[in-house]
Design a protein around this motif. Structure first.
Motif, short mmCIF file in Angstrom:
data_model
loop_
_atom_site.label_atom_id
_atom_site.label_comp_id
_atom_site.label_asym_id
_atom_site.label_seq_id
_atom_site.Cartn_x
_atom_site.Cartn_y
_atom_site.Cartn_z
N ARG A 235 0.78 -1.24 0.00
CA ARG A 235 0.00 0.00 0.00
C ARG A 235 0.81 1.29 0.00
O ARG A 235 0.33 2.30 -0.52
N HIS A 236 1.98 1.30 0.61
CA HIS A 236 2.61 2.57 0.94
C HIS A 236 3.79 2.97 0.08
O HIS A 236 4.09 4.16 -0.04
N VAL A 239 4.08 3.76 -6.25
CA VAL A 239 3.32 2.78 -7.04
C VAL A 239 4.25 1.87 -7.84
O VAL A 239 4.02 0.65 -7.92
N ALA A 240 5.30 2.43 -8.40
CA ALA A 240 6.21 1.62 -9.23
C ALA A 240 6.93 0.55 -8.42
O ALA A 240 7.40 -0.45 -8.98
N ASP A 241 7.05 0.75 -7.09
CA ASP A 241 7.79 -0.19 -6.25
C ASP A 241 6.89 -1.17 -5.50
O ASP A 241 7.39 -2.05 -4.79
N ALA A 247 4.60 -8.68 -0.96
CA ALA A 247 3.71 -8.48 0.18
C ALA A 247 3.18 -9.81 0.70
O ALA A 247 3.17 -10.08 1.91
N ARG A 248 2.77 -10.67 -0.21
CA ARG A 248 2.25 -11.98 0.20
C ARG A 248 3.33 -12.82 0.88
O ARG A 248 3.06 -13.50 1.88
N ASP A 249 4.54 -12.76 0.35
CA ASP A 249 5.63 -13.53 0.94
C ASP A 249 5.90 -13.08 2.38
O ASP A 249 6.06 -13.91 3.29
N TRP A 250 5.93 -11.76 2.62
CA TRP A 250 6.17 -11.26 3.97
C TRP A 250 5.00 -11.57 4.90
O TRP A 250 5.21 -11.84 6.09
N LEU A 251 3.79 -11.58 4.38
CA LEU A 251 2.65 -11.97 5.21
C LEU A 251 2.75 -13.43 5.63
O LEU A 251 2.43 -13.79 6.78
N LEU A 281 -5.00 -8.49 -0.42
CA LEU A 281 -4.33 -8.82 -1.67
C LEU A 281 -5.24 -9.64 -2.58
O LEU A 281 -5.27 -9.42 -3.80
N ASP A 282 -5.98 -10.57 -2.00
CA ASP A 282 -6.91 -11.38 -2.81
C ASP A 282 -7.98 -10.50 -3.44
O ASP A 282 -8.32 -10.65 -4.62
#
Length: 572
Positions: A235-236, A239-241, A247-251, A281-282
């Protein structure tokens, strides 16, 4: 105030709103009835006025205020001061010292007060501000300890005062090390990262979490850092990064560590909380049914470990998430039912009223939507988007004065709000207030020089004022920025038609008709085609426009008259 031995000390060492909080508290004590109409902003700026507030350390916030909230607080406080100033019978000067060393919140509020005093048409000169960079030496603050700084950090984060939070966290990090005091070091590190993310400095926040993982393998810290890292990627970050896969991997790492927590309740709560990130994310990926299953399962697991009335805000947040998923699945009735439940359990969260208002608005329940926007404005306080959306509804309900009032408020809070600027300029244009329309359009273009909608509106003003060449140039610039702007094609066609270039007008209207099924472009093209003697084509445009739903009576009458003219001409 006048006659006092000194001014209000605004030095940043005294925290957010230093100096101005004292000033507002004194007015509130003197005018309690007036203060009661500004409770939310006054309590946020001067917490000692809120006798029901609990220390930030006792709270467990699951959301943080957006950084723009301080502009909303400044607007509300300025309205409060202006109302008080109108009751004055004699001139009053208020002195503020160390303004050049003030916290950003103080500076923002003083700027808002200065603008208000400079433009107020009522009783000018009765209240003035004496702003000084110097003044008596600032009162020496007590030597801070890591614990006192940590408390101050928590209060600043909870209030949404992120510049002060970042300074406090950096000061704390300079006092401790991970080897010597891991608990405080981590509090300052994650607090700094939270503040930086809110201030759109998420890249530096990401580096702090990498530093934390290098400094310790403490499972609770690495778990929290993993979740925070996931949210930065989701989210933060710029946008390009952003990277949903990262994100899913860290979750998943955070969930793995949460599964090892000893305390059952904390294990369940943390797991469910982190799974909401997966649901986000889903839902973003269009797999909303899987997101819904995660949220439903989370609610069931929380119900099994929480006692009655325990962690109501956590439960409300999950139901709010579920409402958004229901909306993505095309089930607005279920989304509304969830939001009703959310508001019943957490009635002080302005965000929920904004979301429910949007559902009411989509369903045509404009009165209910206006009521919810009003509640959001009171609780927010003064949310620009709530004012803007309420203005749109007021305009739709034929209340342009109320719409203009709300749009003026949006721009007083956020001068860069282009949608509000465009809407207000168009309202001025509709009532023939060309000076106000032109001034508003030029003010917007000073901030966004190539904004197509503002160029288009300014073109309309120049056209109405008899400057067709200026208008044509402005419409052309608007179309260069947005080739699908129907209003610009339609209005440039009108200018070219009036200048005698009927073929060019028809060409512009061909583009407008391709882009929109609205009746006006076809009506205008039919009129131009009649001028060229192309009666059959003109009749087709008028007939097509007449088939459109929702025509107002005057336009329907004109279309029928022009269609009759065409048929008469073709019959000769």
């Amino acid at each position: 105030m006048t006659g006092e031995p000194g001014g209000h000390d605004c030095h940043r060492d005294h925290g957010p709103y230093a100096g101005v909080a004292d000033f507002l508290a004194r007015i509130a004590a003197d005018r309690p009835r007036l203060a009661s109409r500004h409770t939310v902003e006054l309590n946020a700026i001067a917490p000692r006025l809120d006798h029901a507030a609990r220390p930030a350390a006792e709270e467990e916030p699951i959301r943080f205020h957006p950084a723009r909230r301080t502009a909303c607080l400044a607007y509300g406080a300025t309205e409060f001061v202006a109302a008080w100033a109108r009751t004055l019978r004699h001139p009053v000067t208020v002195r503020f010292d160390h303004v050049g060393s003030a916290d950003e919140t103080t500076g923002e509020l003083l700027d808002a007060l200065t603008r208000s005093l400079g433009t107020s048409p009522r009783r000018p000169g009765l209240l003035s501000l004496d702003l000084r960079d110097g003044g008596p030496d600032p009162t020496a603050a007590a030597d801070p300890t890591p614990q006192s700084l940590r408390t101050a950090l928590g209060e600043s984060l909870a209030g949404g005062f992120y510049h002060h939070a970042a300074r406090t966290a950096r000061r704390g990090r300079a006092m401790v090390t991970p080897a010597g005091d891991l608990r405080h070091w981590w509090a300052f590190t994650t607090g700094l990262a939270t503040a930086l993310a809110a201030l759109d400095e998420a890249t530096e926040a990401l580096e702090l979490y990498h530093e934390a993982r290098a400094a310790t393998d403490d499972p609770k810290i690495t778990m929290s850092a993993a979740y925070a890292t996931a949210m930065l990627y989701a989210r933060h970050l710029p946008v390009a990064d952003r990277d949903p896969a990262q994100a899913r991997d860290w979750l998943e790492r955070a969930l793995h560590l949460a599964a090892g927590l000893d305390d059952r309740q904390q294990r369940v709560v943390s797991t469910v909380f982190y799974e909401q990130g997966l649901a986000l994310l889903d839902n973003q990926a269009g797999v909303s049914d899987r997101a819904l299953r995660l949220i439903d399962d989370g609610l069931a697991r929380l119900a099994a470990v929480l006692g009655p009335g325990e962690r109501p805000q956590d439960l409300a947040r999950l139901r709010h998430n579920r409402a958004q998923v229901h909306l993505a699945l095309g089930e607005p009735a279920r989304a509304l039912a969830d939001l009703d439940t959310v508001i019943a359990h957490d009635p002080g969260n302005c965000e929920y009223y904004v979301d429910r208002a949007a559902l009411h608005r989509a369903a045509g329940r404009s009165r209910a939507a206006i009521k919810d926007y009003g509640t959001a404005i009171r609780l927010g306080p003064h949310l620009p988007e709530a004012y803007y959306n309420r203005a749109v509804l007021q305009q739709e309900r034929g209340r342009p004065e109320r719409a203009r009032d709300d749009l003026d408020r949006v721009l007083a809070i956020d001068p860069g709000h282009l949608d509000a600027r465009i809407a207000l300029v168009n309202l001025h244009l509709r009532r023939g207030a060309f000076d106000a329309a032109e001034a508003g359009a030029r003010a917007g273009l000073a901030l966004a020089p190539q904004e197509p909608a503002l160029l288009c509106t300014l073109g309309l003003v120049r056209s109405e004022r008899g400057s067709p060449a200026d208008a044509d140039e402005l419409f052309t610039r608007a179309l260069a920025g947005d080739p699908e702007l129907v209003e610009a094609w339609t209005n440039r066609a009108a200018v070219r038609f009036e200048c005698g270039d009927v073929a060019a007008a028809v060409a512009d209207l061909d583009r407008a008709v391709m882009l929109s099924a609205a009746p006006v472009p076809r009506y205008n093209r039919g009129t131009a085609l009649m001028r060229l003697g192309r009666w059959d084509e003109a009749a087709g445009d008028f007939a097509n426009a007449l088939d459109q739903p929702g025509l107002d009576r005057a336009l329907r009458r004109d279309l029928r008259a022009e269609l009759a003219r065409c048929r008469h001409a073709m019959a000769r």
